[in-house]
Design a protein around this motif. Structure first.
Motif, PDB file in Angstrom:
ATOM      1  N   SER A   1      -6.936  -1.137  -8.221  1.00  0.00           N
ATOM      2  CA  SER A   1      -6.635  -0.537  -7.249  1.00  0.00           C
ATOM      3  C   SER A   1      -7.447  -0.717  -6.213  1.00  0.00           C
ATOM      4  O   SER A   1      -8.321  -0.028  -6.383  1.00  0.00           O
ATOM      5  CB  SER A   1      -5.902   0.566  -7.178  1.00  0.00           C
TER       6      SER A   1
ATOM      7  N   TYR B   1      -0.944  -3.054   6.706  1.00  0.00           N
ATOM      8  CA  TYR B   1      -0.349  -1.237   6.611  1.00  0.00           C
ATOM      9  C   TYR B   1      -1.189  -0.936   8.512  1.00  0.00           C
ATOM     10  O   TYR B   1      -0.968   0.037   8.467  1.00  0.00           O
ATOM     11  CB  TYR B   1      -1.447  -0.627   5.139  1.00  0.00           C
TER      12      TYR B   1
ATOM     13  N   LEU C   1      -4.006  -5.016   3.909  1.00  0.00           N
ATOM     14  CA  LEU C   1      -5.094  -3.587   4.702  1.00  0.00           C
ATOM     15  C   LEU C   1      -4.981  -3.249   6.543  1.00  0.00           C
ATOM     16  O   LEU C   1      -3.822  -2.803   6.337  1.00  0.00           O
ATOM     17  CB  LEU C   1      -6.379  -3.525   4.403  1.00  0.00           C
TER      18      LEU C   1
ATOM     19  N   LEU D   1      -3.967   0.501  -2.985  1.00  0.00           N
ATOM     20  CA  LEU D   1      -3.372  -0.906  -2.714  1.00  0.00           C
ATOM     21  C   LEU D   1      -3.247  -1.484  -4.609  1.00  0.00           C
ATOM     22  O   LEU D   1      -4.434  -1.276  -4.740  1.00  0.00           O
ATOM     23  CB  LEU D   1      -4.129  -1.701  -1.650  1.00  0.00           C
TER      24      LEU D   1
ATOM     25  N   ILE E   1       0.359  -1.044  -0.025  1.00  0.00           N
ATOM     26  CA  ILE E   1       0.310  -0.154  -0.227  1.00  0.00           C
ATOM     27  C   ILE E   1       0.967   1.217  -0.187  1.00  0.00           C
ATOM     28  O   ILE E   1       1.821   1.574   0.700  1.00  0.00           O
ATOM     29  CB  ILE E   1      -0.998   0.509   1.518  1.00  0.00           C
TER      30      ILE E   1
END
Length: 336
Positions: free
Chosen positions: A40, A133, A130, A29, A11
Protein backbone atom coordinates in the motif's frame (compact mmCIF):
# COMPACT_ATOMS: atom_id res chain seq x y z
CA UNK A 1 -22.27 13.64 -15.13
CA UNK A 2 -18.83 12.27 -16.05
CA UNK A 3 -17.71 12.12 -12.42
CA UNK A 4 -20.85 10.15 -11.43
CA UNK A 5 -19.89 7.47 -13.95
CA UNK A 6 -16.41 6.97 -12.52
CA UNK A 7 -15.61 3.98 -10.34
CA UNK A 8 -15.24 4.50 -6.58
CA UNK A 9 -11.81 5.55 -5.40
CA UNK A 10 -9.57 2.65 -4.38
CA UNK A 11 -8.21 4.81 -1.54
CA UNK A 12 -9.60 4.13 1.94
CA UNK A 13 -9.24 6.58 4.83
CA UNK A 14 -8.49 5.13 8.27
CA UNK A 15 -9.92 8.30 9.87
CA UNK A 16 -13.54 9.36 10.26
CA UNK A 17 -13.90 12.85 8.76
CA UNK A 18 -16.97 13.52 10.93
CA UNK A 19 -15.66 12.22 14.28
CA UNK A 20 -15.16 14.88 16.97
CA UNK A 21 -11.70 15.54 18.35
CA UNK A 22 -8.29 14.84 16.84
CA UNK A 23 -7.83 11.77 14.64
CA UNK A 24 -4.55 10.59 13.10
CA UNK A 25 -4.44 7.98 10.37
CA UNK A 26 -3.72 7.28 6.73
CA UNK A 27 -5.10 7.37 3.22
CA UNK A 28 -4.36 3.79 2.17
CA UNK A 29 -3.96 3.08 -1.54
CA UNK A 30 -3.38 -0.59 -2.50
CA UNK A 31 -0.23 -0.86 -4.59
CA UNK A 32 1.20 -4.23 -5.63
CA UNK A 33 4.95 -4.08 -6.16
CA UNK A 34 7.99 -6.34 -6.31
CA UNK A 35 8.69 -6.29 -2.56
CA UNK A 36 5.06 -6.35 -1.37
CA UNK A 37 2.45 -8.15 -3.47
CA UNK A 38 -0.30 -6.75 -1.26
CA UNK A 39 1.42 -3.48 -0.49
CA UNK A 40 0.00 0.00 0.00
CA UNK A 41 0.89 3.66 -0.37
CA UNK A 42 0.19 5.09 3.11
CA UNK A 43 -0.35 8.87 3.16
CA UNK A 44 -0.49 10.33 6.69
CA UNK A 45 -3.56 12.45 7.50
CA UNK A 46 -4.92 14.26 10.55
CA UNK A 47 -8.52 15.41 10.97
CA UNK A 48 -9.60 17.80 13.74
CA UNK A 49 -13.31 18.41 14.37
CA UNK A 50 -14.70 20.80 16.95
CA UNK A 51 -17.85 22.88 16.80
CA UNK A 52 -19.53 24.53 13.85
CA UNK A 53 -17.38 26.32 11.32
CA UNK A 54 -15.57 26.10 7.99
CA UNK A 55 -13.36 23.26 6.82
CA UNK A 56 -9.73 24.00 5.93
CA UNK A 57 -7.86 21.50 3.75
CA UNK A 58 -4.11 21.92 4.33
CA UNK A 59 -1.55 20.23 2.07
CA UNK A 60 2.20 20.08 1.60
CA UNK A 61 4.64 18.12 -0.59
CA UNK A 62 2.39 18.27 -3.63
CA UNK A 63 5.93 18.14 -5.03
CA UNK A 64 8.04 15.88 -2.87
CA UNK A 65 11.22 18.00 -2.64
CA UNK A 66 9.52 21.05 -1.06
CA UNK A 67 9.81 21.07 2.73
CA UNK A 68 8.43 24.18 4.44
CA UNK A 69 4.85 22.95 4.09
CA UNK A 70 5.48 19.49 5.53
CA UNK A 71 7.40 21.03 8.45
CA UNK A 72 4.53 23.40 9.28
CA UNK A 73 1.83 20.76 8.81
CA UNK A 74 3.50 17.89 10.68
CA UNK A 75 4.09 20.41 13.49
CA UNK A 76 0.44 21.53 13.48
CA UNK A 77 -0.80 17.93 13.43
CA UNK A 78 1.37 17.10 16.45
CA UNK A 79 0.40 20.12 18.54
CA UNK A 80 -3.14 21.26 17.69
CA UNK A 81 -5.85 20.68 20.29
CA UNK A 82 -9.49 20.19 19.36
CA UNK A 83 -10.66 23.04 21.59
CA UNK A 84 -8.54 25.47 19.53
CA UNK A 85 -10.59 24.67 16.43
CA UNK A 86 -13.98 25.98 15.31
CA UNK A 87 -14.95 23.79 12.40
CA UNK A 88 -12.65 21.22 10.84
CA UNK A 89 -9.01 20.84 9.82
CA UNK A 90 -7.95 18.22 7.27
CA UNK A 91 -4.14 18.08 7.37
CA UNK A 92 -2.16 16.16 4.72
CA UNK A 93 1.50 17.13 5.26
CA UNK A 94 2.82 15.03 2.36
CA UNK A 95 0.19 14.95 -0.36
CA UNK A 96 2.40 13.08 -2.85
CA UNK A 97 3.85 10.73 -0.24
CA UNK A 98 5.91 8.55 -2.63
CA UNK A 99 7.68 11.65 -3.98
CA UNK A 100 8.13 13.07 -0.48
CA UNK A 101 9.70 9.83 0.80
CA UNK A 102 12.08 9.79 -2.18
CA UNK A 103 12.92 13.50 -2.02
CA UNK A 104 11.88 13.99 -5.64
CA UNK A 105 9.54 16.42 -7.37
CA UNK A 106 7.56 13.65 -9.06
CA UNK A 107 6.54 10.17 -7.94
CA UNK A 108 9.27 7.51 -8.16
CA UNK A 109 6.51 4.96 -8.84
CA UNK A 110 5.11 6.37 -12.09
CA UNK A 111 7.02 9.69 -12.56
CA UNK A 112 3.68 11.42 -12.11
CA UNK A 113 3.60 15.13 -11.29
CA UNK A 114 0.65 15.31 -8.89
CA UNK A 115 0.18 19.02 -9.55
CA UNK A 116 -0.40 18.34 -13.26
CA UNK A 117 -2.60 15.24 -12.78
CA UNK A 118 -6.03 16.65 -11.86
CA UNK A 119 -8.83 15.62 -12.02
CA UNK A 120 -7.12 12.23 -11.90
CA UNK A 121 -8.54 8.75 -12.48
CA UNK A 122 -9.63 6.07 -9.99
CA UNK A 123 -8.35 3.43 -12.43
CA UNK A 124 -5.17 5.23 -13.48
CA UNK A 125 -1.62 5.38 -12.19
CA UNK A 126 -0.81 5.82 -8.49
CA UNK A 127 -0.49 9.59 -9.00
CA UNK A 128 -3.77 9.78 -10.92
CA UNK A 129 -5.53 7.82 -8.15
CA UNK A 130 -4.24 10.26 -5.54
CA UNK A 131 -5.43 13.22 -7.62
CA UNK A 132 -8.84 11.60 -8.07
CA UNK A 133 -9.24 11.16 -4.30
CA UNK A 134 -8.48 14.81 -3.63
CA UNK A 135 -10.75 15.86 -6.52
CA UNK A 136 -13.79 13.77 -5.56
CA UNK A 137 -13.45 13.27 -1.79
CA UNK A 138 -11.32 15.90 -0.03
CA UNK A 139 -11.82 19.08 -2.07
CA UNK A 140 -15.63 18.91 -1.91
CA UNK A 141 -15.43 18.93 1.91
CA UNK A 142 -13.30 22.10 2.01
CA UNK A 143 -14.16 25.78 2.22
CA UNK A 144 -10.55 26.97 2.35
CA UNK A 145 -7.56 25.26 0.73
CA UNK A 146 -3.92 26.09 1.55
CA UNK A 147 -1.36 24.25 -0.57
CA UNK A 148 2.25 24.91 0.45
CA UNK A 149 4.94 25.10 -2.22
CA UNK A 150 8.56 26.17 -2.45
CA UNK A 151 11.19 25.94 -5.17
CA UNK A 152 12.30 22.36 -4.61
CA UNK A 153 15.67 21.38 -6.01
CA UNK A 154 15.42 23.45 -9.19
CA UNK A 155 14.21 26.93 -8.15
CA UNK A 156 14.73 29.48 -5.39
CA UNK A 157 12.12 32.11 -4.52
CA UNK A 158 11.65 35.21 -2.46
CA UNK A 159 9.40 33.78 0.29
CA UNK A 160 5.84 34.65 -0.67
CA UNK A 161 2.19 33.75 -0.22
CA UNK A 162 -0.01 34.03 -3.29
CA UNK A 163 -3.42 33.73 -4.89
CA UNK A 164 -4.64 33.96 -8.47
CA UNK A 165 -6.57 36.60 -10.36
CA UNK A 166 -10.00 34.99 -10.91
CA UNK A 167 -13.14 35.73 -12.93
CA UNK A 168 -15.18 35.56 -9.70
CA UNK A 169 -14.05 38.69 -7.86
CA UNK A 170 -15.65 37.66 -4.55
CA UNK A 171 -13.71 34.40 -4.63
CA UNK A 172 -10.56 36.31 -5.59
CA UNK A 173 -11.01 38.87 -2.78
CA UNK A 174 -11.50 36.13 -0.18
CA UNK A 175 -8.26 34.49 -1.29
CA UNK A 176 -6.26 37.72 -1.17
CA UNK A 177 -7.65 38.50 2.31
CA UNK A 178 -6.07 35.24 3.47
CA UNK A 179 -2.83 36.00 1.61
CA UNK A 180 -2.65 39.27 3.51
CA UNK A 181 -3.35 37.53 6.82
CA UNK A 182 -0.68 34.87 6.14
CA UNK A 183 1.88 37.67 6.37
CA UNK A 184 4.78 36.35 4.30
CA UNK A 185 7.53 38.88 3.55
CA UNK A 186 6.12 39.04 0.02
CA UNK A 187 2.57 38.62 -1.29
CA UNK A 188 1.94 37.88 -4.95
CA UNK A 189 -0.86 38.23 -7.49
CA UNK A 190 0.24 35.09 -9.26
CA UNK A 191 0.21 34.15 -12.93
CA UNK A 192 0.45 30.49 -13.94
CA UNK A 193 2.03 29.57 -17.28
CA UNK A 194 1.13 25.86 -17.01
CA UNK A 195 -2.22 25.64 -15.22
CA UNK A 196 -3.62 22.53 -16.93
CA UNK A 197 -4.15 19.69 -14.46
CA UNK A 198 -3.23 21.75 -11.40
CA UNK A 199 -4.65 21.24 -7.91
CA UNK A 200 -5.07 25.03 -7.77
CA UNK A 201 -7.34 24.96 -10.83
CA UNK A 202 -9.39 22.04 -9.49
CA UNK A 203 -10.02 23.84 -6.19
CA UNK A 204 -10.82 27.20 -7.78
CA UNK A 205 -13.23 25.66 -10.31
CA UNK A 206 -15.18 24.27 -7.33
CA UNK A 207 -15.42 27.78 -5.88
CA UNK A 208 -13.00 27.12 -3.02
CA UNK A 209 -10.89 29.87 -1.47
CA UNK A 210 -7.43 28.76 -2.60
CA UNK A 211 -4.09 30.09 -1.32
CA UNK A 212 -0.59 28.87 -2.07
CA UNK A 213 3.04 29.76 -1.31
CA UNK A 214 6.56 29.69 -2.62
CA UNK A 215 8.81 29.82 0.44
CA UNK A 216 12.40 29.42 -0.71
CA UNK A 217 13.92 26.47 -2.52
CA UNK A 218 17.06 24.57 -3.26
CA UNK A 219 15.57 21.32 -1.97
CA UNK A 220 15.82 22.37 1.68
CA UNK A 221 14.17 24.60 4.27
CA UNK A 222 15.90 27.18 6.45
CA UNK A 223 14.94 28.21 9.97
CA UNK A 224 13.63 31.46 8.48
CA UNK A 225 11.44 29.90 5.79
CA UNK A 226 10.09 27.18 8.10
CA UNK A 227 9.24 29.92 10.60
CA UNK A 228 7.40 31.88 7.91
CA UNK A 229 5.40 28.75 7.04
CA UNK A 230 4.42 27.95 10.64
CA UNK A 231 3.49 31.51 11.57
CA UNK A 232 1.65 32.11 8.29
CA UNK A 233 -0.31 28.87 8.62
CA UNK A 234 -1.70 29.84 12.02
CA UNK A 235 -2.42 33.39 10.86
CA UNK A 236 -4.38 32.11 7.86
CA UNK A 237 -6.41 29.65 9.94
CA UNK A 238 -7.28 32.35 12.47
CA UNK A 239 -8.31 34.74 9.69
CA UNK A 240 -10.40 31.97 8.07
CA UNK A 241 -12.29 31.43 11.33
CA UNK A 242 -11.07 27.85 11.83
CA UNK A 243 -8.53 28.43 14.62
CA UNK A 244 -8.98 30.48 17.77
CA UNK A 245 -6.52 33.28 18.46
CA UNK A 246 -5.25 36.53 17.02
CA UNK A 247 -3.56 37.14 13.69
CA UNK A 248 0.10 38.00 14.33
CA UNK A 249 0.23 40.82 11.79
CA UNK A 250 3.40 40.93 9.69
CA UNK A 251 4.54 43.51 7.13
CA UNK A 252 4.37 42.32 3.54
CA UNK A 253 5.28 43.78 0.16
CA UNK A 254 3.15 43.04 -2.90
CA UNK A 255 4.27 41.80 -6.30
CA UNK A 256 2.21 41.46 -9.45
CA UNK A 257 2.89 39.11 -12.35
CA UNK A 258 1.09 40.91 -15.18
CA UNK A 259 2.00 38.72 -18.15
CA UNK A 260 4.21 35.95 -19.55
CA UNK A 261 7.13 38.39 -19.93
CA UNK A 262 7.72 37.85 -16.20
CA UNK A 263 9.33 34.51 -17.13
CA UNK A 264 12.80 34.26 -18.68
CA UNK A 265 13.86 30.94 -20.23
CA UNK A 266 17.24 29.60 -21.27
CA UNK A 267 17.74 28.91 -24.96
CA UNK A 268 21.17 27.38 -24.36
CA UNK A 269 22.53 24.81 -21.95
CA UNK A 270 25.59 25.02 -19.74
CA UNK A 271 26.99 26.61 -16.59
CA UNK A 272 24.93 29.57 -15.36
CA UNK A 273 26.34 32.69 -13.73
CA UNK A 274 23.71 34.99 -12.28
CA UNK A 275 24.22 38.73 -12.67
CA UNK A 276 21.33 39.65 -10.33
CA UNK A 277 20.20 38.15 -7.03
CA UNK A 278 16.76 37.59 -5.53
CA UNK A 279 15.19 40.91 -4.60
CA UNK A 280 17.38 42.95 -6.97
CA UNK A 281 15.76 45.51 -9.24
CA UNK A 282 16.33 44.83 -12.94
CA UNK A 283 15.42 46.71 -16.10
CA UNK A 284 13.88 45.36 -19.28
CA UNK A 285 16.62 44.01 -21.52
CA UNK A 286 19.17 43.86 -18.70
CA UNK A 287 21.35 40.73 -18.61
CA UNK A 288 20.32 38.71 -15.54
CA UNK A 289 22.59 35.73 -16.21
CA UNK A 290 25.26 34.31 -18.49
CA UNK A 291 25.42 30.70 -19.66
CA UNK A 292 28.85 29.25 -20.38
CA UNK A 293 29.08 26.38 -22.89
CA UNK A 294 30.85 23.53 -21.11
CA UNK A 295 31.73 21.12 -23.91
CA UNK A 296 35.06 22.89 -24.46
CA UNK A 297 37.00 25.93 -23.27
CA UNK A 298 37.39 29.21 -25.13
CA UNK A 299 33.70 29.70 -25.96
CA UNK A 300 32.01 32.96 -25.00
CA UNK A 301 29.04 32.85 -22.59
CA UNK A 302 25.54 33.65 -23.83
CA UNK A 303 23.68 36.43 -22.02
CA UNK A 304 20.12 35.92 -20.80
CA UNK A 305 18.10 39.14 -20.68
CA UNK A 306 15.10 40.17 -18.57
CA UNK A 307 11.99 40.47 -20.70
CA UNK A 308 10.55 43.16 -18.41
CA UNK A 309 11.64 45.42 -15.57
CA UNK A 310 10.89 44.72 -11.94
CA UNK A 311 12.27 42.68 -9.04
CA UNK A 312 13.99 39.31 -9.32
CA UNK A 313 11.53 37.06 -7.46
CA UNK A 314 12.80 33.62 -8.51
CA UNK A 315 15.83 32.05 -10.13
CA UNK A 316 17.04 28.68 -11.35
CA UNK A 317 18.85 26.90 -8.54
CA UNK A 318 21.30 24.28 -9.84
CA UNK A 319 24.41 25.63 -11.52
CA UNK A 320 23.79 23.72 -14.75
CA UNK A 321 20.83 24.64 -16.97
CA UNK A 322 19.27 23.03 -20.01
CA UNK A 323 17.56 24.74 -22.97
CA UNK A 324 13.99 25.56 -21.99
CA UNK A 325 14.67 25.83 -18.25
CA UNK A 326 13.16 28.82 -16.46
CA UNK A 327 16.14 30.95 -15.46
CA UNK A 328 14.45 33.90 -13.75
CA UNK A 329 11.05 35.29 -12.79
CA UNK A 330 10.54 39.05 -12.58
CA UNK A 331 7.69 40.56 -10.57
CA UNK A 332 6.46 44.14 -10.46
CA UNK A 333 6.13 45.72 -7.02
CA UNK A 334 2.69 47.26 -6.50
CA UNK A 335 0.77 48.95 -3.73
CA UNK A 336 -1.66 46.62 -1.90
Amino acid sequence: MLQMQLAPSPIAATVDFAAPGVSHGFLRLPHSRDDAAWGSVMTPITVVNHGEGPTALLTGANHGDEYEGPIALFDLAATVRAEEVTGRLIIVPAMNYPAFAAGTRTSPIDRGNLNRSFPGRPDGTVTQKLADYFQRVLLPMADVVLDFHSGGKTLDFLPYCAAHILPDKRQEAAAFDLVRAFGAPWSVRMLEIDAVGMYDTAAEEMGKTFVTTELGGGGTASARTAGIAKRGLRNLLVAAGVLRGEVAAQPTRWLDMPDADCFTFAEDGGLIEFLADLGDAVEQGQPVARIFPVTRTGLAPVAVHARRGGLMMARHFPGIVKPGDCVAVIGVEVQP
